[in-house]
Motif scaffolding. Structure first.
Motif, PDB file in Angstrom:
ATOM      1  N   ARG A 119       0.843  -1.188   0.000  1.00 21.57           N
ATOM      2  CA  ARG A 119       0.000   0.000   0.000  1.00 21.57           C
ATOM      3  C   ARG A 119       0.883   1.244   0.000  1.00 21.57           C
ATOM      4  O   ARG A 119       1.992   1.233   0.533  1.00 21.57           O
ATOM      5  CB  ARG A 119      -0.904   0.037   1.237  1.00 21.57           C
ATOM      6  CG  ARG A 119      -1.833  -1.139   1.400  1.00 21.57           C
ATOM      7  CD  ARG A 119      -2.881  -1.213   0.326  1.00 21.57           C
ATOM      8  NE  ARG A 119      -3.635   0.020   0.191  1.00 21.57           N
ATOM      9  CZ  ARG A 119      -4.411   0.289  -0.855  1.00 21.57           C
ATOM     10  NH1 ARG A 119      -4.502  -0.570  -1.848  1.00 21.57           N
ATOM     11  NH2 ARG A 119      -5.081   1.416  -0.905  1.00 21.57           N
ATOM     12  N   ASP A 121      -0.795   4.633   0.409  1.00 20.92           N
ATOM     13  CA  ASP A 121      -1.893   5.603   0.503  1.00 20.92           C
ATOM     14  C   ASP A 121      -1.453   6.985   0.968  1.00 20.92           C
ATOM     15  O   ASP A 121      -2.243   7.930   0.932  1.00 20.92           O
ATOM     16  CB  ASP A 121      -2.968   5.064   1.453  1.00 20.92           C
ATOM     17  CG  ASP A 121      -3.513   3.728   0.991  1.00 20.92           C
ATOM     18  OD1 ASP A 121      -4.002   3.662  -0.143  1.00 20.92           O
ATOM     19  OD2 ASP A 121      -3.437   2.758   1.762  1.00 20.92           O
ATOM     20  N   PHE A 128       0.268   8.359  -6.505  1.00 18.15           N
ATOM     21  CA  PHE A 128      -0.301   7.050  -6.180  1.00 18.15           C
ATOM     22  C   PHE A 128      -0.688   6.296  -7.451  1.00 18.15           C
ATOM     23  O   PHE A 128      -0.451   5.086  -7.561  1.00 18.15           O
ATOM     24  CB  PHE A 128      -1.522   7.195  -5.275  1.00 18.15           C
ATOM     25  CG  PHE A 128      -2.177   5.877  -4.962  1.00 18.15           C
ATOM     26  CD1 PHE A 128      -1.616   5.014  -4.040  1.00 18.15           C
ATOM     27  CD2 PHE A 128      -3.332   5.482  -5.627  1.00 18.15           C
ATOM     28  CE1 PHE A 128      -2.196   3.774  -3.772  1.00 18.15           C
ATOM     29  CE2 PHE A 128      -3.921   4.257  -5.366  1.00 18.15           C
ATOM     30  CZ  PHE A 128      -3.353   3.403  -4.434  1.00 18.15           C
ATOM     31  N   GLU A 132       0.805   2.747  -8.248  1.00 19.48           N
ATOM     32  CA  GLU A 132      -0.082   1.591  -8.354  1.00 19.48           C
ATOM     33  C   GLU A 132       0.064   0.914  -9.717  1.00 19.48           C
ATOM     34  O   GLU A 132       0.019  -0.328  -9.819  1.00 19.48           O
ATOM     35  CB  GLU A 132      -1.533   2.021  -8.120  1.00 19.48           C
ATOM     36  CG  GLU A 132      -2.558   0.909  -8.156  1.00 19.48           C
ATOM     37  CD  GLU A 132      -2.322  -0.190  -7.142  1.00 19.48           C
ATOM     38  OE1 GLU A 132      -2.522  -1.369  -7.516  1.00 19.48           O
ATOM     39  OE2 GLU A 132      -1.941   0.098  -5.995  1.00 19.48           O
ATOM     40  N   TYR A 170      -9.914   2.080  -2.814  1.00 18.83           N
ATOM     41  CA  TYR A 170      -9.586   2.116  -1.386  1.00 18.83           C
ATOM     42  C   TYR A 170      -8.730   3.334  -1.039  1.00 18.83           C
ATOM     43  O   TYR A 170      -8.787   3.843   0.083  1.00 18.83           O
ATOM     44  CB  TYR A 170      -8.840   0.845  -0.975  1.00 18.83           C
ATOM     45  CG  TYR A 170      -9.683  -0.401  -0.969  1.00 18.83           C
ATOM     46  CD1 TYR A 170     -11.035  -0.363  -0.620  1.00 18.83           C
ATOM     47  CD2 TYR A 170      -9.133  -1.639  -1.305  1.00 18.83           C
ATOM     48  CE1 TYR A 170     -11.802  -1.512  -0.620  1.00 18.83           C
ATOM     49  CE2 TYR A 170      -9.900  -2.795  -1.299  1.00 18.83           C
ATOM     50  CZ  TYR A 170     -11.230  -2.721  -0.956  1.00 18.83           C
ATOM     51  OH  TYR A 170     -11.984  -3.866  -0.951  1.00 18.83           O
ATOM     52  N   TYR A 171      -7.942   3.787  -2.004  1.00 18.15           N
ATOM     53  CA  TYR A 171      -7.090   4.957  -1.769  1.00 18.15           C
ATOM     54  C   TYR A 171      -7.917   6.147  -1.276  1.00 18.15           C
ATOM     55  O   TYR A 171      -7.493   6.890  -0.377  1.00 18.15           O
ATOM     56  CB  TYR A 171      -6.356   5.322  -3.059  1.00 18.15           C
ATOM     57  CG  TYR A 171      -5.628   6.648  -2.999  1.00 18.15           C
ATOM     58  CD1 TYR A 171      -4.376   6.747  -2.406  1.00 18.15           C
ATOM     59  CD2 TYR A 171      -6.195   7.804  -3.544  1.00 18.15           C
ATOM     60  CE1 TYR A 171      -3.701   7.957  -2.352  1.00 18.15           C
ATOM     61  CE2 TYR A 171      -5.534   9.018  -3.496  1.00 18.15           C
ATOM     62  CZ  TYR A 171      -4.291   9.091  -2.899  1.00 18.15           C
ATOM     63  OH  TYR A 171      -3.634  10.288  -2.839  1.00 18.15           O
ATOM     64  N   MET A 174      -8.586   5.495   2.411  1.00 15.17           N
ATOM     65  CA  MET A 174      -7.396   5.457   3.255  1.00 15.17           C
ATOM     66  C   MET A 174      -6.650   6.790   3.275  1.00 15.17           C
ATOM     67  O   MET A 174      -6.050   7.160   4.290  1.00 15.17           O
ATOM     68  CB  MET A 174      -6.462   4.345   2.778  1.00 15.17           C
ATOM     69  CG  MET A 174      -7.084   2.957   2.785  1.00 15.17           C
ATOM     70  SD  MET A 174      -7.771   2.485   4.397  1.00 15.17           S
ATOM     71  CE  MET A 174      -6.282   2.433   5.391  1.00 15.17           C
ATOM     72  N   HIS A 175      -6.692   7.521   2.165  1.00 14.00           N
ATOM     73  CA  HIS A 175      -5.955   8.789   2.103  1.00 14.00           C
ATOM     74  C   HIS A 175      -6.563   9.828   3.041  1.00 14.00           C
ATOM     75  O   HIS A 175      -5.876  10.774   3.455  1.00 14.00           O
ATOM     76  CB  HIS A 175      -5.936   9.312   0.667  1.00 14.00           C
ATOM     77  CG  HIS A 175      -4.909  10.382   0.429  1.00 14.00           C
ATOM     78  ND1 HIS A 175      -3.556  10.187   0.632  1.00 14.00           N
ATOM     79  CD2 HIS A 175      -5.033  11.675   0.016  1.00 14.00           C
ATOM     80  CE1 HIS A 175      -2.895  11.293   0.352  1.00 14.00           C
ATOM     81  NE2 HIS A 175      -3.770  12.215  -0.021  1.00 14.00           N
TER      82      HIS A 175
END
Length: 440
Positions: A119, A121, A128, A132, A170-171, A174-175
Motif C-alpha cells: 500500500r 496511501d 499514487f 499503483e 480504497y485509496y 485510506m488517504h
C-alpha cells in the motif's frame, strides 16, 4: 480410513474429476473444515489421521478458500487437476505444503508477495496512480516468471487487475487518514472511470464483481449521505443506467443493488427504482428470485395486518401482540450482543418517557436465545416496561423480514403496518413522526 466424499457441482460440462485432498495436524476434533467456492460450500469430514479427499465431478475452474477456524487458505482448481495440501494448525502458513498437478499455482497464491498487497496511501493522487500502475506491472512480471499453466495465468491476470481497481478505490478512503478534509479531485475520479471494464465473462470472478461494485459506488455517491440507503441505491442505479453499455454487466449490478435494498428496506419506495429495474433486469431467474423477495415484503407493506404473534415476558408468561391493540405500537428489535442495539436503548427509554401519556405502546423485543444474557442486559441497561422475547423467534423474524438488528417497526391501533422499517429512537425524525400520528 481415509474419508472419500463425492459431490456433483453446479457448473462445468466436462465429465472430468478434480481431486482435492487435505491433511491437518493438531486440529481439534470439534472443529469444522470447509472448502468454499463462489456459490458452493463443502464441509470436509476428516478421518482419525486428519485426512480427507473429495472428488469434485464437473466442477470447472475457479478460486476457492479452505477455512479452518480463523485460518483461511486461498486455493485454485481446474477440471481434471489434483490438489493436495497439508498444514499444522499451530503454524498454518509456515507449515503449508502443496502437492499434485495444481501445486505450483497454489504455492503462488499463498506466496506472501501475493497474499499481502503493498500500500502507498500516503502519496498524493498522481503519485499514487503512477505507483499503483508500477505495482501492477510488478505483479504481472512475478506471475509470468513462474511459467504456470496458461489457463491459470489468463484468469489470474484478470484477478490482479481487479485488485488494482479495488486499490484505486480504497485509496480514497485510506488517504483521508493521511490528509485532513481530503476530497478526490475531478481528475482522479475521471481516471477511475477510465479503468472500468465491462466484461460479462468476468462476472464469475469475485474480485471483478467487488471492483465493479466499488467503482460504481465511488463514482456515483461522492456527495450523498451514506446512511441514506435509498439515495445511495438510487444514485448507483442512475449511474449504471447512464454509463454502462453491456447488458449482462448492467443487469447483474442493477439486480444486486435492488435485491440488497429491498432485502433490507422493503418495498415502500420501490416505485422510485422500478423503472431502472424494468429496463435492465430481463433474466427469468433474476426476476423470479426478486418476485419471491417482493412477495415476502408485500405481506408487511403499509396497511397490511400483522398476524398474531406471541411473546414471553421476563417471568416466562405468554403475552399476545393483540393484547396491545387499541394503541399505536413501536417495536424495538434488539439483542444483548449487538452494540448498535444497545446504543439505542437509552434513547428508547427517553422516547417512552416523552410519550408516557400518549396513545402508544413501546415494546422491547429481544432476539436473545439465552435468557440469562437477555436478563443481564435488561439489568445493565436498567430497562423496564414491555420487555419480551418471541415465543417463536424464526416466525417473528420471517413475519417482519428481519435480517439485521436493530430494527424498528411501527403499527397502528388495529395492528396494521405503518412501516416495517421505522426510524431509530436516536433519530430526531422519530419523535416528529410519532407526534404526527392521528390521535396519538
Amino acid at each position: 480410513m481415509m474419508c472419500i466424499c463425492w459431490f456433483m457441482a453446479l457448473v462445468g460440462c466436462k465429465s472430468t474429476t478434480t481431486e482435492f485432498g487435505i491433511t491437518l495436524l493438531n486440529y481439534p476434533e470439534e472443529g469444522n473444515v470447509y472448502l468454499e467456492f463462489d456459490t458452493i460450500r463443502y464441509e470436509l469430514t476428516l478421518d482419525s489421521t486428519g485426512k480427507c479427499v473429495i472428488l469434485l465431478d464437473q466442477y470447472g475452474s475457479g478460486y476457492g478458500v479452505v477455512k479452518c477456524g480463523y485460518t483461511q487458505i486461498p486455493v485454485y482448481i481446474y477440471e481434471g487437476g489434483v490438489l493436495k495440501l497439508s498444514f499444522d494448525m499451530k503454524e498454518p502458513m509456515e507449515s503449508l505444503h502443496f502437492d499434485g498437478s495444481l501445486a505450483e499455482e497454489n504455492r503462488y497464491l499463498n506466496d506472501s508477495r501475493v497474499r499481502v498487497p503493498k500500500r502507498a496511501d500516503q502519496l498524493d493522487e498522481q503519485a499514487f496512480i503512477q505507483w499503483e500502475n508500477r505495482y501492477l506491472e510488478e505483479r504481472y512480471r512475478f506471475l509470468d516468471s513462474l511459467h504456470l499453466d496458461a489457463r491459470f495465468v489468463r484468469i489470474e491476470q484478470q484477478r490482479l487487475y481487479a485488485l488494482h481497481e479495488l486499490a484505486l478505490c480504497y485509496y480514497l478512503m485510506m488517504h483521508r487518514y493521511q490528509v485532513d478534509n481530503y476530497k478526490p479531485s475531478k481528475e482522479y475520479l475521471a481516471y477511475l472511470f477510465g479503468v472500468i471494464r465491462e466484461d460479462s465473462t468476468l462476472l464469475n470472478l469475485q474480485e471483478y464483481r467487488d471492483a465493479m461494485a466499488l467503482l460504481v459506488k465511488t463514482l456515483s455517491t461522492q456527495n450523498i449521505d451514506p446512511s441514506d440507503l435509498l439515495l445511495m441505491t438510487k444514485a448507483q442505479l442512475e449511474w449504471i443506467d447512464e454509463h454502462l453499455k453491456n447488458d449482462k454487466v448492467g443487469e447483474f449490478f442493477v439486480y444486486q443493488l435492488i435485491m440488497a435494498y429491498v432485502g433490507e428496506k422493503g418495498i415502500d419506495h420501490f416505485s422510485e427504482i422500478f423503472p431502472i429495474y424494468e429496463r435492465w433486469v430481463k433474466s427469468e431467474r433474476y426476476r423470479n428470485v426478486f418476485a419471491d423477495l417482493y412477495a415476502r415484503w408485500d405481506k408487511i407493506a403499509k396497511g397490511r395486518k400483522v398476524p398474531e404473534i406471541e411473546f414471553l415476558d421476563v417471568e416466562g408468561q405468554a403475552v399476545k401482540l393483540t393484547n396491545f391493540k387499541g394503541k399505536y405500537i413501536y417495536i424495538d428489535v434488539w439483542g444483548s450482543t449487538c452494540p448498535p442495539c444497545r446504543k439505542e436503548l437509552p434513547f428508547l427509554k427517553m422516547l417512552e418517557k416523552d410519550f408516557v401519556r400518549k396513545n402508544i405502546h413501546f415494546l422491547s423485543v429481544s432476539t436473545d436465545r439465552n435468557k440469562q444474557a437477555w436478563i443481564k442486559a435488561i439489568q445493565e441497561e436498567e430497562l423496564d416496561g414491555h420487555l419480551f422475547v418471541p415465543q417463536d423467534l424464526k416466525k417473528f423474524m420471517e413475519v417482519f423480514q428481519i435480517k439485521l438488528i436493530p430494527r424498528f417497526i411501527l403499527l397502528d391501533q388495529e395492528l396494521n403496518i405503518i412501516t416495517a422499517d421505522m426510524t431509530a429512537p436516536s433519530d430526531s425524525e422519530t419523535k416528529k413522526r410519532l407526534n404526527q400520528l392521528e390521535g396519538i
